[in-house]
Design a protein around this motif. Structure first.
Motif, PDB file in Angstrom:
ATOM      1  N   THR A  90       0.803  -1.220   0.000  1.00 56.73           N
ATOM      2  CA  THR A  90       0.000   0.000   0.000  1.00 56.73           C
ATOM      3  C   THR A  90       0.838   1.273   0.000  1.00 56.73           C
ATOM      4  OG1 THR A  90      -0.210  -0.391   2.364  1.00 56.73           O
ATOM      5  CG2 THR A  90      -2.091  -0.983   0.994  1.00 56.73           C
TER       6      THR A  90
ATOM      7  N   ARG B  47       2.788   1.904  -2.228  1.00 56.63           N
ATOM      8  CA  ARG B  47       2.746   2.273  -3.643  1.00 56.63           C
ATOM      9  C   ARG B  47       1.566   3.199  -3.937  1.00 56.63           C
ATOM     10  NH1 ARG B  47       2.444  -3.366  -6.436  1.00 56.63           N
ATOM     11  NH2 ARG B  47       1.842  -4.062  -4.376  1.00 56.63           N
ATOM     12  N   ASN B  48       0.429   2.926  -3.275  1.00 54.01           N
ATOM     13  CA  ASN B  48      -0.750   3.770  -3.506  1.00 54.01           C
ATOM     14  C   ASN B  48      -0.450   5.218  -3.152  1.00 54.01           C
ATOM     15  OD1 ASN B  48      -2.189   1.541  -4.280  1.00 54.01           O
ATOM     16  ND2 ASN B  48      -3.237   1.277  -2.318  1.00 54.01           N
ATOM     17  N   LYS B  49       0.305   5.404  -2.086  1.00 57.11           N
ATOM     18  CA  LYS B  49       0.611   6.775  -1.634  1.00 57.11           C
ATOM     19  C   LYS B  49       1.535   7.472  -2.628  1.00 57.11           C
ATOM     20  CE  LYS B  49      -0.064   5.588   3.176  1.00 57.11           C
ATOM     21  NZ  LYS B  49       0.513   5.367   4.510  1.00 57.11           N
ATOM     22  N   LEU B  50       2.519   6.725  -3.139  1.00 55.92           N
ATOM     23  CA  LEU B  50       3.439   7.307  -4.118  1.00 55.92           C
ATOM     24  C   LEU B  50       2.727   7.593  -5.434  1.00 55.92           C
ATOM     25  CD1 LEU B  50       6.493   5.009  -3.363  1.00 55.92           C
ATOM     26  CD2 LEU B  50       6.417   7.468  -2.992  1.00 55.92           C
ATOM     27  N   ILE B  51       1.897   6.646  -5.878  1.00 56.11           N
ATOM     28  CA  ILE B  51       1.174   6.828  -7.136  1.00 56.11           C
ATOM     29  C   ILE B  51       0.206   8.007  -7.027  1.00 56.11           C
ATOM     30  CG2 ILE B  51      -0.520   5.767  -8.711  1.00 56.11           C
ATOM     31  CD1 ILE B  51       0.810   3.036  -7.955  1.00 56.11           C
ATOM     32  N   ALA B  52      -0.349   8.205  -5.826  1.00 55.94           N
ATOM     33  CA  ALA B  52      -1.289   9.322  -5.618  1.00 55.94           C
ATOM     34  C   ALA B  52      -0.579  10.676  -5.623  1.00 55.94           C
ATOM     35  CB  ALA B  52      -2.039   9.143  -4.303  1.00 55.94           C
ATOM     36  N   GLY B  53       0.761  10.659  -5.667  1.00 56.38           N
ATOM     37  CA  GLY B  53       1.497  11.917  -5.788  1.00 56.38           C
ATOM     38  C   GLY B  53       2.067  12.455  -4.489  1.00 56.38           C
ATOM     39  N   HIS B  54       1.983  11.669  -3.413  1.00 61.72           N
ATOM     40  CA  HIS B  54       2.552  12.140  -2.156  1.00 61.72           C
ATOM     41  C   HIS B  54       4.070  12.038  -2.196  1.00 61.72           C
ATOM     42  CE1 HIS B  54      -1.118  12.779   0.071  1.00 61.72           C
ATOM     43  NE2 HIS B  54      -1.584  11.641  -0.393  1.00 61.72           N
ATOM     44  N   LYS B  55       4.718  13.069  -1.625  1.00 60.76           N
ATOM     45  CA  LYS B  55       6.186  13.060  -1.587  1.00 60.76           C
ATOM     46  C   LYS B  55       6.654  12.041  -0.552  1.00 60.76           C
ATOM     47  CE  LYS B  55       6.586  17.997  -2.421  1.00 60.76           C
ATOM     48  NZ  LYS B  55       6.982  19.273  -1.838  1.00 60.76           N
TER      49      LYS B  55
END
Lengths: 304, 262
Positions: B82, B84-92
């Motif tokens: 999960t 990955r979800n945060k990175l894909i969503a654009g979070h630094k």
């Protein structure tokens, strides 16, 4: 042409291993782009780079004309959803709870769209079942639902049908087509299962050795794949004599079968063979398969 | 980062491990209160018991919880994928790192607050509102908060840099145990100077200074001091905790930004 994603000479090295070697590709808006390549070609590595999970060693990419080095890329990523390798879902939560988590990560305060998303991926009846008790197909569909949170314009699916049963494959295929047709979502699918891709993709990118060896759209592919007439006869020697006489290109595939290329007059051929006492057992129109085209492209690239 | 923290708190609320930590630590606190009360009532010498030590024990218990919870909480992000979800969503990456660190600190803090509430609700009726040296109590509490933050920072760094949940939990626990053992040795060495028992190495002044520094610098040393109710140099502990937080955060963030996540 408007591109959703462009990559320019993307490279990625893990230690001494060059996973991507100057990969350049273009995904038009509204397309279903099939990324085709064998295991280890670089498909997943490419997806990891463009989703921001990893950084490229060199090269660049642009998502909706925003470069990866631009500060605005993080905001632009909100237009993208992805399932990379395996579905990224919390195993100890239910399907609904996973979507709520994703909504919170995206900062969407209103959870109204969750029920529709679950219905779209046929998980509306899961209730309190935890994801760890889901089948692989259900997890894949939930992964797609998570990727669809926030209504992305661009969806990336890394080998979405791996490990699925035939029904699961059909369900995923129909979902992908629906998303592209009804919601105008641009979709990038990576796969090494060519048969499935040929039913979906509007554009293809063939990957080998960490680079794109050929990009082609489905229309051009169809034109390039040679049509032929496949027939089975009782006397292939007679067939050869007749076809040579008519100056028609052909290829014998077995003792009794042959492929004839180009347009032929079936009546003329039948009458000519009848004079040679040769009978036609069956006759069938065929296109060169995506598989053959892929082998020619990759084989040609390897031999270049 | 606000969104990430909010999402993390949702996970914290649902976490069975966190709830188990609250229950176990609460039972331990109640046990301590009752045992001390029974000892007080049975003894003619002990007429009062101050509440200071109970509060400081609660800080130590919260610190013990930290390596376990950070390994599981952050390790799950890797094992379930999960992160990955945060990175894909654009979070630094920096926001993801800080959000995780803040969540671990808040988990420890909540654990302490629940126990502190129990101490107030049960301790005051049993022992009265008996706080010794209130000014030192405040300073020790401040040091305690920073000790918890130092633990959170250390184990957030360890858990974030290990991409496997099982390895993450095991490494965090091993690090805690090793530090705890080292700290106990340091405690003997440092206090032997003031007591009857002497160790050969302690006769060297420079060695003593180094050992005292380590005893104050290591988070487990700080935790041991606060749980015993004796912090030799409280302002040093506050300074060293702050330094721990800065060093582990800077290093953890530096490596995490370069890490290839799979």
């Amino acid at each position: 042409m408007d591109y959703c994603l462009e990559t320019i000479s993307l490279c990625k090295k893990y230690g001494d291993f060059q996973a991507l070697n100057g990969l350049s590709m273009h995904i038009p808006k509204g397309a279903i782009y099939g990324l085709v390549g064998k295991n280890g070609a670089g498909k997943t590595t490419l997806i990891r780079l463009i989703t921001g999970i990893q950084n490229p060693t060199s090269g660049e990419y642009s998502l909706y004309n925003i470069k990866n080095t631009d500060m605005a890329i993080n905001k632009t990523r909100r237009r993208m959803g992805a399932v990379v390798e395996t579905p990224a879902v919390y195993l100890d939560m239910t399907a609904e709870e996973n979507l709520i988590m994703q909504y919170q990560i995206l900062g969407i305060p209103n959870y109204n769209g969750i029920t529709e998303l679950l219905t779209l991926v046929s998980l509306a009846d899961c209730g309190k079942k935890k994801v760890k008790d889901f089948s692989l197909g259900m997890k894949q569909r939930l992964g797609i639902a998570v990727a669809l949170c926030g209504s992305p314009d661009f969806l990336i699916l890394d080998e979405p049908i791996n490990g699925l049963d035939p029904q699961g494959i059909v369900e995923i295929r129909e979902l992908i087509l629906k998303l592209n047709r009804d919601y105008q979502i641009t979709i990038l699918i990576s796969s090494h299962i060519l048969g499935e891709l040929s039913k979906l993709a509007t554009h293809y990118g063939f990957v080998d050795g960490g680079k794109i060896v050929k990009e082609i759209d489905a229309t051009e592919l169809e034109l390039n794949c040679r049509k032929c007439t496949h027939l089975s006869v009782t006397d292939t020697k007679a067939l050869c004599r007749v076809l040579d006489g008519l100056n028609i290109e052909y290829s014998l595939t077995s003792d009794t079968e042959a492929d004839i290329f180009g347009e032929i007059n079936i009546t003329q051929l039948t009458l000519a063979l009848a004079k040679e006492n040769c009978e036609i057992m069956f006759i069938q129109k065929r296109d060169e398969s995506l598989e053959n085209y892929y082998m020619n492209v990759i084989g040609g690239h390897t031999n270049a | 980062m606000r969104n990430l923290i909010f999402a993390n708190f949702t996970r914290l609320k649902k976490s069975k491990l966190f709830r188990a930590g609250i229950i176990v630590s609460s039972l331990y606190t109640v046990f301590l209160l009752i045992m001390n009360y029974l000892e007080m009532t049975a003894s003619v010498e002990i007429t009062t018991v101050s509440l200071n030590w109970f509060f400081f024990s609660a800080i130590s218990v919260a610190a013990i919880f930290c390596p376990i919870y950070s390994g599981f909480f952050i390790g799950t992000e890797y094992s379930d994928g999960t992160i990955r979800n945060k990175l894909i969503a654009g979070h630094k990456r920096s926001n993801i790192y800080f959000a995780n660190g803040i969540t671990i600190f808040c988990a420890e803090g909540l654990l302490f607050l629940v126990n502190a509430a129990l101490i107030i609700v049960l301790g005051i009726p049993l022992f009265g509102l008996n706080i010794e040296y209130p000014s030192y109590f405040i300073i020790y509490l401040l040091a305690g908060i920073l000790i918890l933050a130092a633990f959170a920072s250390l184990f957030t760094m360890v858990s974030t840099l290990i991409s496997n949940k099982t390895s993450s939990v095991a490494t965090c626990l091993i690090i805690y145990v090793i530090l705890f053992i080292i700290t106990n040795y340091l405690r003997i060495a440092v206090f032997s100077y003031y007591g009857d028992m002497t160790l050969d190495i302690i006769s060297n002044k420079i060695t003593r200074i180094i050992l005292e520094f380590l005893y104050d610098f290591l988070p487990t040393g700080q935790s041991l001091q606060i749980s015993s109710g004796i912090i030799l140099r409280p302002f040093n502990v506050i300074l060293y905790s702050s330094l721990n937080i800065i060093l582990t955060t800077v290093w953890g963030l530096f490596v995490f930004k370069k890490k290839d996540i799979k």
